[in-house]
Design an enzyme around this catalytic site. Structure first.
Site, PDB file in Angstrom:
ATOM      1  N   CYS A 271       0.800  -1.235   0.000  1.00  0.00           N
ATOM      2  CA  CYS A 271       0.000   0.000   0.000  1.00  0.00           C
ATOM      3  C   CYS A 271       0.828   1.277   0.000  1.00  0.00           C
ATOM      4  O   CYS A 271       0.782   2.050  -0.951  1.00  0.00           O
ATOM      5  CB  CYS A 271      -0.920   0.003   1.219  1.00  0.00           C
ATOM      6  SG  CYS A 271      -2.065  -1.369   1.186  1.00  0.00           S
TER       7      CYS A 271
HETATM    8  N1  NAD Z   1      -3.036  -6.036   2.027  1.00  0.00           N
HETATM    9  C1  NAD Z   1      -3.476  -5.008   2.707  1.00  0.00           C
HETATM   10  O1  NAD Z   1      -3.172  -4.874   3.899  1.00  0.00           O
HETATM   11  C2  NAD Z   1      -4.378  -3.961   2.091  1.00  0.00           C
HETATM   12  C3  NAD Z   1      -4.920  -2.974   2.911  1.00  0.00           C
HETATM   13  C4  NAD Z   1      -5.766  -2.019   2.361  1.00  0.00           C
HETATM   14  C5  NAD Z   1      -6.043  -2.059   1.006  1.00  0.00           C
HETATM   15  N2  NAD Z   1      -5.507  -3.011   0.204  1.00  0.00           N
HETATM   16  C6  NAD Z   1      -5.886  -2.990  -1.205  1.00  0.00           C
HETATM   17  O2  NAD Z   1      -6.749  -4.083  -1.467  1.00  0.00           O
HETATM   18  C7  NAD Z   1      -6.539  -4.581  -2.775  1.00  0.00           C
HETATM   19  C8  NAD Z   1      -6.240  -6.060  -2.723  1.00  0.00           C
HETATM   20  O3  NAD Z   1      -5.038  -6.259  -2.012  1.00  0.00           O
HETATM   21  P1  NAD Z   1      -4.601  -7.633  -1.394  1.00  0.00           P
HETATM   22  O4  NAD Z   1      -3.474  -7.318  -0.480  1.00  0.00           O
HETATM   23  O5  NAD Z   1      -5.777  -8.389  -0.880  1.00  0.00           O
HETATM   24  O6  NAD Z   1      -4.043  -8.393  -2.706  1.00  0.00           O
HETATM   25  P2  NAD Z   1      -3.634  -9.938  -2.844  1.00  0.00           P
HETATM   26  O7  NAD Z   1      -2.623  -9.999  -3.938  1.00  0.00           O
HETATM   27  O8  NAD Z   1      -3.349 -10.519  -1.510  1.00  0.00           O
HETATM   28  O9  NAD Z   1      -4.954 -10.654  -3.330  1.00  0.00           O
HETATM   29  C9  NAD Z   1      -5.555 -10.430  -4.549  1.00  0.00           C
HETATM   30  C10 NAD Z   1      -6.300 -11.693  -4.963  1.00  0.00           C
HETATM   31  O10 NAD Z   1      -6.982 -11.381  -6.163  1.00  0.00           O
HETATM   32  C11 NAD Z   1      -6.852 -12.459  -7.051  1.00  0.00           C
HETATM   33  N3  NAD Z   1      -7.054 -11.979  -8.410  1.00  0.00           N
HETATM   34  C12 NAD Z   1      -6.195 -11.337  -9.224  1.00  0.00           C
HETATM   35  N4  NAD Z   1      -6.787 -11.022 -10.389  1.00  0.00           N
HETATM   36  C13 NAD Z   1      -8.052 -11.465 -10.295  1.00  0.00           C
HETATM   37  C14 NAD Z   1      -9.161 -11.435 -11.181  1.00  0.00           C
HETATM   38  N5  NAD Z   1      -9.065 -10.882 -12.406  1.00  0.00           N
HETATM   39  N6  NAD Z   1     -10.312 -11.976 -10.749  1.00  0.00           N
HETATM   40  C15 NAD Z   1     -10.401 -12.538  -9.524  1.00  0.00           C
HETATM   41  N7  NAD Z   1      -9.402 -12.587  -8.653  1.00  0.00           N
HETATM   42  C16 NAD Z   1      -8.229 -12.076  -9.029  1.00  0.00           C
HETATM   43  C17 NAD Z   1      -5.479 -13.016  -6.778  1.00  0.00           C
HETATM   44  O11 NAD Z   1      -5.347 -14.354  -7.217  1.00  0.00           O
HETATM   45  C18 NAD Z   1      -5.391 -12.868  -5.254  1.00  0.00           C
HETATM   46  O12 NAD Z   1      -5.922 -14.004  -4.622  1.00  0.00           O
HETATM   47  C19 NAD Z   1      -5.430  -3.730  -3.359  1.00  0.00           C
HETATM   48  O13 NAD Z   1      -5.994  -2.695  -4.108  1.00  0.00           O
HETATM   49  C20 NAD Z   1      -4.745  -3.164  -2.148  1.00  0.00           C
HETATM   50  O14 NAD Z   1      -4.129  -1.925  -2.438  1.00  0.00           O
HETATM   51  C21 NAD Z   1      -4.680  -3.979   0.732  1.00  0.00           C
END
Ligand code: NAD
Length: 434
Positions: A271
């Site tokens: 992030c």
């Molecule tokens: N990790 C954190 O602490 C956090 C906190 C706040 C916001 N975010 C935001 O949340 C969002 C997701 O982050 P995350 O950390 O969960 O990511 P991540 O990489 O852990 O998970 C994303 C998931 O989405 C799946 N994916 C990818 N493309 C896809 C598609 N076309 N259709 C369906 N599934 C698909 C992946 O296989 C994976 O399982 C990002 O925008 C991030 O900036 C993350």
């Protein structure tokens, strides 16, 4: 349409579709399941549904037991997007990284949206949680959804609700972290608030999806800028021979108007190093430069090199070169007590030390093997910290201050410690701050 959908949420009769079962999507799925909803997870990665079906966890801070409990309540996951039709809410939690030019890469969000389009139906809400620039929901999702013939705000609803997570922080859970929601229309907001109110103690409605999108960016930019500031202060205090940790602790006794931030080896995670540049990119469209963001980025980006410079200077003090020295980096994850290595400055430090000819190992109780990364490839396994192993290195770099490290053992047996996390407040001849 609106009233019946809201009623489905309040009756807990709705099916909740979570798209993207990563760090954000998985805990959210578990929370909806815990609240009594039928949850359907969708992911393009077939490993995720397999793990879930087997009741296995794939995120360290989420216990397998929690997944098991959720599956017992009907939580299931699939790669079959045709099943999106079963869901009353579709919550998108897919990655939003930067591309090679450090510009927003919305491909995951757009691919997911395109994959869902044939399966959308009247009486659903689509809520985007991925961090993104203001305007994404209205400019990118709304026209695509309306291309199916469904009218947003009447037949189908659209919201943006940014995820807030602090992985590894035991003081907050998905339920107790207040959640901001913005809707494309008034009705969209009402449906969005009804959806999240079932599982989150405090839902904070805002007037638009743009306001919700910018709220998330403000939160992360606030952190990036303050971390940049304190990292600059670190370099100034170092040159002046002042202990910055002592200064921060003293300043933090001010009961108003000061929030302590601590210096470190640079920014990491999915992030803080990335999200601010979503705003930078969008601001250009309005003829604006986001100078604070750029400056903080520049300072924070410099930190791994600063730490490496400190290692080189400390070795030099012992008539040694980086080239040929054995160096152990403590902590591969970007922050303490988690296993997440995305954008970790430790990796950058390792790369720079290797480029200078050092023989580098790492130790991280949360990361037993060096993971495959887009930019880096190291064939390394975490080194066990023992008296002998520590004494075998020319320098030990404290890059991530996991609670699992035995700091007294390290202090006693390392020949040279370069501390980028302020773990050693008492000076010693073999300890150098970085
Ligand atoms: N990790 C954190 O602490 C956090 C906190 C706040 C916001 N975010 C935001 O949340 C969002 C997701 O982050 P995350 O950390 O969960 O990511 P991540 O990489 O852990 O998970 C994303 C998931 O989405 C799946 N994916 C990818 N493309 C896809 C598609 N076309 N259709 C369906 N599934 C698909 C992946 O296989 C994976 O399982 C990002 O925008 C991030 O900036 C993350």
């Amino acid at each position: 349409m609106k009233t019946s959908l809201i009623k489905k949420f309040t009756d807990r009769a709705a099916v909740i579709g979570i798209v993207g079962l990563g760090y954000v999507g998985l805990p959210l799925s578990l929370r909806f399941a815990e609240a009594g909803f039928k949850v359907l997870g969708l992911d393009i990665d077939p490993a995720k549904p397999e793990h879930i079906a087997a009741g296995r966890t794939y995120i360290q801070h989420i216990p397998a037991e929690a997944i098991h409990q959720a599956t017992a309540r009907g939580f299931e996951a699939t790669t079959d997007f045709t099943r999106a039709r079963e869901a009353d809410a579709l919550i998108l939690c897919v990655p939003t990284p930067l591309d090679a030019h450090r510009e927003p890469d919305l491909s995951f969000v757009l691919d997911t949206t395109e994959a869902l389009l044939p399966h959308l139906r009247a009486g659903q809400i689509v809520s985007l949680e991925s961090t993104t620039y203001p305007g994404t929901t209205d400019e990118e999702l709304k026209p695509r959804i309306e291309s199916t013939g469904l009218r947003v705000g009447e037949q189908i609803f659209l919201a943006f609700s940014p995820e807030r997570e602090d992985p590894g922080n035991p003081n907050f859970t998905t339920r107790t972290i207040p959640k901001v929601v913005g809707g494309t229309t008034r009705a969209c907001l009402e449906v969005g608030v009804a959806l999240y109110s079932q599982v989150i103690d405090r839902v904070v409605p805002v007037s638009s999806t743009r306001a919700a999108e910018l709220t998330k960016l403000l939160e992360n930019i606030h952190r990036a800028v303050n971390i940049g500031l304190v990292n600059e202060m670190k370099m100034v205090a170092d040159r002046m021979g002042i202990d910055l940790y002592e200064v921060i602790d003293a300043a933090a006794t001010k009961p108003f108007g000061f929030v302590p931030y601590y210096p470190g080896p640079g920014l990491g995670g999915h992030c803080i190093p990335i999200d601010p540049f979503y705003l930078t990119w969008k601001a250009r469209e309005y003829g604006l430069n986001t100078r604070f963001i750029e400056l903080a980025g520049e300072i924070n980006h410099q930190m791994p090199a600063w730490v490496v410079g400190k290692v080189a200077a400390a070795l030099n003090g012992q008539r040694k070169a980086v080239n040929g020295s054995r160096i152990l980096v403590l902590g591969l994850a970007y922050k303490k007590n988690v296993d997440d290595t995305r954008e970790s400055p430790s990796v950058e430090i390792i790369e720079q030390l290797v480029a200078l000819g050092a023989d580098v190992d790492y130790s991280d109780p949360h990361v037993p093997r060096f993971p495959k990364m887009r930019r880096y490839q190291f064939d390394l396994e975490s080194v066990m910290l023992t008296q002998e192993s520590l004494a075998g290195y020319d320098a030990v770099v404290v890059a991530t201050h996991h609670d699992g490290f035995d700091y007294a053992l390290i202090r006693e047996h390392a020949r040279l410690i370069v501390d980028a996390r302020g773990m050693y407040r008492d000076p010693a001849p073999h300890i150098v701050r970085a």
